[in-house]
Design an enzyme around this catalytic site. Structure first.
Site, PDB file in Angstrom:
ATOM      1  N   SER A 135       0.963  -1.241   0.208  1.00 13.47           N
ATOM      2  CA  SER A 135       0.077   0.340  -0.298  1.00 13.47           C
ATOM      3  C   SER A 135       1.397   0.989  -0.131  1.00 13.47           C
ATOM      4  O   SER A 135       1.995   1.102   0.905  1.00 13.47           O
ATOM      5  CB  SER A 135      -0.967  -0.104   1.608  1.00 13.47           C
ATOM      6  N   TYR A 160      -2.379  -0.047  10.246  1.00 10.32           N
ATOM      7  CA  TYR A 160      -2.132  -1.297   8.628  1.00 10.32           C
ATOM      8  C   TYR A 160      -1.068  -0.824   7.662  1.00 10.32           C
ATOM      9  O   TYR A 160      -0.417  -1.821   7.625  1.00 10.32           O
ATOM     10  CB  TYR A 160      -4.118  -0.457   8.093  1.00 10.32           C
TER      11      TYR A 160
HETATM   12  N1  LIG Z   1      -8.709  -0.457  -2.736  1.00  9.57           N
HETATM   13  C1  LIG Z   1      -7.457   0.700  -1.811  1.00  9.57           C
HETATM   14  O1  LIG Z   1      -7.599   1.839  -2.533  1.00  9.57           O
HETATM   15  C2  LIG Z   1      -6.299   0.161  -1.829  1.00  9.57           C
HETATM   16  C3  LIG Z   1      -5.342   0.605  -1.186  1.00  9.57           C
HETATM   17  C4  LIG Z   1      -4.101   0.358  -1.079  1.00  9.57           C
HETATM   18  C5  LIG Z   1      -4.098  -1.402  -0.670  1.00  9.57           C
HETATM   19  N2  LIG Z   1      -4.684  -2.045  -0.637  1.00  9.57           N
HETATM   20  C6  LIG Z   1      -4.583  -3.929  -0.689  1.00  9.57           C
HETATM   21  O2  LIG Z   1      -5.230  -4.251  -2.007  1.00  9.57           O
HETATM   22  C7  LIG Z   1      -6.199  -4.786  -0.866  1.00  9.57           C
HETATM   23  C8  LIG Z   1      -7.471  -5.125  -1.798  1.00  9.57           C
HETATM   24  O3  LIG Z   1      -8.142  -4.406  -1.168  1.00  9.57           O
HETATM   25  P1  LIG Z   1      -9.403  -4.059  -1.430  1.00  9.57           P
HETATM   26  O4  LIG Z   1     -10.025  -2.486  -1.817  1.00  9.57           O
HETATM   27  O5  LIG Z   1     -10.174  -4.573  -3.019  1.00  9.57           O
HETATM   28  O6  LIG Z   1     -10.513  -4.419  -0.130  1.00  9.57           O
HETATM   29  P2  LIG Z   1     -11.539  -4.957  -0.170  1.00  9.57           P
HETATM   30  O7  LIG Z   1     -11.191  -5.178   1.577  1.00  9.57           O
HETATM   31  O8  LIG Z   1     -12.515  -5.242  -0.501  1.00  9.57           O
HETATM   32  O9  LIG Z   1     -10.896  -6.758   0.456  1.00  9.57           O
HETATM   33  C9  LIG Z   1     -10.359  -7.629   0.506  1.00  9.57           C
HETATM   34  C10 LIG Z   1     -11.020  -8.656   1.271  1.00  9.57           C
HETATM   35  O10 LIG Z   1     -10.443  -9.259   1.301  1.00  9.57           O
HETATM   36  C11 LIG Z   1     -10.751 -10.602   2.498  1.00  9.57           C
HETATM   37  N3  LIG Z   1     -10.475 -11.157   3.355  1.00  9.57           N
HETATM   38  C12 LIG Z   1     -10.117 -10.202   4.601  1.00  9.57           C
HETATM   39  N4  LIG Z   1      -8.971 -10.516   5.682  1.00  9.57           N
HETATM   40  C13 LIG Z   1      -9.361 -12.438   5.275  1.00  9.57           C
HETATM   41  C14 LIG Z   1      -9.184 -13.832   5.830  1.00  9.57           C
HETATM   42  N5  LIG Z   1      -9.004 -13.400   7.413  1.00  9.57           N
HETATM   43  N6  LIG Z   1      -9.755 -14.456   4.854  1.00  9.57           N
HETATM   44  C15 LIG Z   1      -9.778 -14.640   3.772  1.00  9.57           C
HETATM   45  N7  LIG Z   1      -9.900 -13.461   3.182  1.00  9.57           N
HETATM   46  C16 LIG Z   1      -9.793 -12.516   4.006  1.00  9.57           C
HETATM   47  C17 LIG Z   1     -12.096  -9.624   2.713  1.00  9.57           C
HETATM   48  O11 LIG Z   1     -13.589 -10.347   3.137  1.00  9.57           O
HETATM   49  C18 LIG Z   1     -12.504  -8.817   1.214  1.00  9.57           C
HETATM   50  O12 LIG Z   1     -13.390  -9.958   0.544  1.00  9.57           O
HETATM   51  C19 LIG Z   1      -5.930  -5.086   0.055  1.00  9.57           C
HETATM   52  O13 LIG Z   1      -4.571  -6.170   0.344  1.00  9.57           O
HETATM   53  C20 LIG Z   1      -5.805  -3.901  -0.219  1.00  9.57           C
HETATM   54  O14 LIG Z   1      -5.337  -3.503   1.812  1.00  9.57           O
HETATM   55  C21 LIG Z   1      -6.009  -1.526  -1.234  1.00  9.57           C
END
Ligand SMILES: NC(=O)c1ccc[n+]([C@@H]2O[C@H](COP(=O)([O-])OP(=O)(O)OC[C@H]3O[C@@H](n4cnc5c(N)ncnc54)[C@H](O)[C@@H]3O)[C@@H](O)[C@H]2O)c1
Length: 337
Positions: A135, A160
């Site tokens: 991130s 985080y």
């Molecule tokens: N969306 C953003 O702006 C952003 C920015 C930087 C990094 N990220 C990273 O990208 C990745 C995806 O993010 P996103 O925006 O799609 O988030 P999101 O929360 O929509 O997707 C993450 C998914 O992982 C699942 N999950 C969480 N913990 C879990 C576990 N212990 N076991 C199994 N499943 C689990 C959740 O149910 C969710 O569906 C994450 O790692 C997030 O930290 C996202």
């Protein structure tokens, strides 16, 4: 064609990555625990959309959903014991900066324990490439811009961010010790249709449409490199095919097939311009409650994407007004707003 494990497949980014891989003819095992950090109905609706796509294309057997919590070591190991994957795209995590102040343990469970469980699975399978989500928050309050993957990222300001930086360190260790090629992707504020309800653009849109007041932190003077979902997916899928080779950096003799990229729009904009884009797309003026900066938030993010461009020939470019218009159109349709 490859068999790819996509973790977090019911999440925002995982959903799109899964669809894109299926469109390209790959086989996908989508893993998610469907937790209730935000409305699980949205996660289920994304899965239904994937299944609808597979049915339409007559490729139902190309997608399998597994409901597993990656923090559960035995369950995760059983999956890797049962199936072999050509690539692992690890997106499951406890996301969100602010919630890490409220519920730190959720981050330790999913992002640290869960991450080690995925690394262990890849180690025993000798996975050809693990691509995982880091991130932009690892840059904390760094003053040098744009943020480069060569910059020091030793000063996280949220748990985080600390877990994401830890993931990069753990991945390097496994790349070095066991030769597993790993690529970490530092995503910069991702937005788009089917997005995350805990993010500002989602609640801003809901409230502006309903004529409610929106909370604007740091008086709207924060700057973010808002990155449209299609650009993120393009980056993830191109990187998946670009496997890092064994090498060492200038400051260590430790060899590892290890790489980190930024994926960001490379064009930070103020929160006020972001809000104006929502106003334009909804056709409604916002009512704003100006507030100071929140703990854990960073004032600015700005991605240097030269490495990504050099290695995979791509950088995000979607204009905020176009991206927000797509989001608002989806939002109105999905929520009948
Ligand atoms: N969306 C953003 O702006 C952003 C920015 C930087 C990094 N990220 C990273 O990208 C990745 C995806 O993010 P996103 O925006 O799609 O988030 P999101 O929360 O929509 O997707 C993450 C998914 O992982 C699942 N999950 C969480 N913990 C879990 C576990 N212990 N076991 C199994 N499943 C689990 C959740 O149910 C969710 O569906 C994450 O790692 C997030 O930290 C996202």
């Amino acid at each position: 064609m490859m068999k790819v494990l996509v973790t977090g497949a019911a999440g925002f980014i995982g959903f799109y990555v899964t669809l894109d891989l299926l469109k390209k003819g790959h086989e996908v095992v989508g893993l998610d625990n469907l937790n209730d950090y935000y409305d699980p109905a949205l996660k289920r609706a994304r899965l239904a959309e994937i299944e609808r796509f597979c049915a339409e294309q007559s490729v139902l057997e190309a997608f399998e959903f597994v409901e597993i919590d990656i923090a559960d070591r035995a369950e995760t190991q059983a999956l890797f014991d049962a199936q072999a994957f050509d690539r692992v795209i690890h997106l499951a995590a406890q996301a969100g900066v602010r919630y890490s102040i409220e519920n730190p343990h959720a981050y330790v469970d999913s992002n640290l324990v869960g991450f080690v469980n995925i690394l262990e699975g890849c180690r025993h399978q000798k996975t050809a490439h693990l691509v995982y989500a880091s991130s932009s928050s690892v840059y904390g309050m760094n003053t040098k811009i744009p943020f480069s993957t060569d910059d020091r990222v030793d000063f996280p300001i949220s748990l985080y961010a600390a877990t994401k930086k830890s993931n990069e360190l753990m991945a390097h260790t496994y790349s070095h010790l066991y030769g597993i090629p790993t690529t970490g992707l530092r995503f910069f504020t991702v937005y788009g249709p089917w997005g995350r309800p805990d993010m500002a653009y989602f609640s801003f849109t809901r409230k502006i449409l309903a004529g409610e007041t929106i909370d604007v932190f740091n008086h709207g003077q924060m700057e973010r490199d808002f990155t449209y979902i299609d650009d993120i997916v393009e980056g993830v899928v191109r990187v998946m095919d670009h496997i890092p080779v064994m090498h060492q950096s200038d400051i260590t003799t430790a060899q590892a097939p290890y790489k980190i990229y930024n994926i960001g729009n490379n064009q930070p904009i103020t929160l006020q311009r972001f809000i104006q884009a929502i106003e334009a797309a909804t056709g409604k003026k916002s009512i704003q409650n100006q507030l100071p900066m929140q703990a854990g938030d960073v004032p600015r993010t700005y991605a240097d994407v030269s490495d990504l461009m050099a290695d995979v020939g791509f950088k995000p470019a979607t204009e905020i007004e176009a991206g927000i218009e797509h989001f608002v159109r989806w939002y109105r349709d999905f929520y009948q707003a």
